[in-house]
Design a protein around this motif. Structure first.
Motif, PDB file in Angstrom:
ATOM      1  N   TYR A   8       3.123  79.391  41.296  1.00  0.00           N
ATOM      2  CA  TYR A   8       2.429  80.309  40.614  1.00  0.00           C
ATOM      3  C   TYR A   8       1.353  80.918  40.907  1.00  0.00           C
ATOM      4  CZ  TYR A   8       6.470  79.442  37.332  1.00  0.00           C
ATOM      5  OH  TYR A   8       8.123  79.087  37.079  1.00  0.00           O
ATOM      6  N   ARG A  54      -0.759  84.577  34.086  1.00  0.00           N
ATOM      7  CA  ARG A  54       0.184  83.750  35.045  1.00  0.00           C
ATOM      8  C   ARG A  54       1.432  84.113  35.201  1.00  0.00           C
ATOM      9  NH1 ARG A  54      -1.131  77.070  34.912  1.00  0.00           N
ATOM     10  NH2 ARG A  54      -3.401  78.913  34.924  1.00  0.00           N
ATOM     11  N   TYR A  56      -0.751  78.246  41.775  1.00  0.00           N
ATOM     12  CA  TYR A  56      -0.597  76.867  40.760  1.00  0.00           C
ATOM     13  C   TYR A  56       0.044  76.190  41.572  1.00  0.00           C
ATOM     14  CZ  TYR A  56      -4.165  77.747  37.715  1.00  0.00           C
ATOM     15  OH  TYR A  56      -6.321  78.485  37.603  1.00  0.00           O
ATOM     16  N   CYS A  57       0.817  75.061  41.522  1.00  0.00           N
ATOM     17  CA  CYS A  57       2.373  74.424  42.154  1.00  0.00           C
ATOM     18  C   CYS A  57       2.486  74.022  40.719  1.00  0.00           C
ATOM     19  CB  CYS A  57       1.589  72.994  42.851  1.00  0.00           C
ATOM     20  SG  CYS A  57       3.242  72.248  43.165  1.00  0.00           S
ATOM     21  N   ARG A  58       3.861  74.403  40.666  1.00  0.00           N
ATOM     22  CA  ARG A  58       4.380  73.338  39.162  1.00  0.00           C
ATOM     23  C   ARG A  58       5.715  73.149  39.458  1.00  0.00           C
ATOM     24  NH1 ARG A  58       6.897  77.249  34.261  1.00  0.00           N
ATOM     25  NH2 ARG A  58       9.327  76.961  35.160  1.00  0.00           N
ATOM     26  N   THR A  89       8.603  70.786  37.117  1.00  0.00           N
ATOM     27  CA  THR A  89       9.797  71.184  35.990  1.00  0.00           C
ATOM     28  C   THR A  89      10.670  70.200  36.050  1.00  0.00           C
ATOM     29  OG1 THR A  89       8.845  73.906  35.460  1.00  0.00           O
ATOM     30  CG2 THR A  89      10.764  72.624  33.967  1.00  0.00           C
ATOM     31  N   TRP A 117       1.778  71.372  35.912  1.00  0.00           N
ATOM     32  CA  TRP A 117       0.370  71.925  36.815  1.00  0.00           C
ATOM     33  C   TRP A 117      -0.397  71.285  37.779  1.00  0.00           C
ATOM     34  CZ3 TRP A 117       1.808  76.678  36.929  1.00  0.00           C
ATOM     35  CH2 TRP A 117       2.471  77.372  35.474  1.00  0.00           C
ATOM     36  N   THR A 177       6.531  69.707  32.148  1.00  0.00           N
ATOM     37  CA  THR A 177       6.346  70.488  33.288  1.00  0.00           C
ATOM     38  C   THR A 177       5.160  70.556  33.301  1.00  0.00           C
ATOM     39  OG1 THR A 177       7.565  72.539  32.308  1.00  0.00           O
ATOM     40  CG2 THR A 177       5.570  72.880  33.774  1.00  0.00           C
ATOM     41  N   CYS A 213       1.141  71.383  48.405  1.00  0.00           N
ATOM     42  CA  CYS A 213       1.036  71.270  47.045  1.00  0.00           C
ATOM     43  C   CYS A 213       1.737  69.402  47.303  1.00  0.00           C
ATOM     44  CB  CYS A 213       2.539  71.311  46.086  1.00  0.00           C
ATOM     45  SG  CYS A 213       2.592  70.743  44.523  1.00  0.00           S
TER      46      CYS A 213
END
Length: 117
Positions: free
Chosen positions: A37, A45, A94-96, A98, A107, A105, A22
């Motif tokens: 995630y 998710r 998915y990359c997140r 925060t 995504w 946040t 990512c």
């Protein structure tokens, strides 16, 4: 605004490995929780792994001992090394990002991982 772009998904046989990456738009790893995630069809998710603002790592029980999350500050990437893959690992990953103070946040767009039996 933080932009996250995932790469590295694909099709692999059970027992195989994949490495997801990512790429973040800036040097944010020290001020953000970075995580991976996944969402399988028909399921919610769920957290796979993340690196906290303090630098510690946490993993879902289902991936402990098989997946490893890491960051490369020079490249502004957060990677997920996935070994001993199982069909149940099939999902969109998915990359997140925060903020440590939960102010925002972001995504990524997601990358498909398919593990065949």
């Amino acid at each position: 605004q933080v932009q996250l772009v995932e790469s590295g998904g694909g099709l692999v046989q059970a027992g195989g490995s994949l490495r997801l990456s990512c790429a973040a738009s800036g040097s944010i790893f020290n001020i953000n929780i970075m995580g991976w995630y996944r969402q399988a069809p028909g399921k919610q998710r769920e957290l796979v792994a993340h690196i906290t603002c303090g630098g510690s790592t946490n993993y879902a029980d289902s991936v402990k001992g098989r997946f490893t999350i890491s960051t490369d500050n020079a490249k502004n990437t957060v990677d997920l090394q996935m070994n001993s893959l199982k069909p149940e690992d099939t999902a969109v990953y998915y990359c997140r990002s925060t903020a440590c103070n939960n102010a925002y946040t972001f995504w990524g767009q997601g990358t498909q991982v398919t593990v065949s039996s």
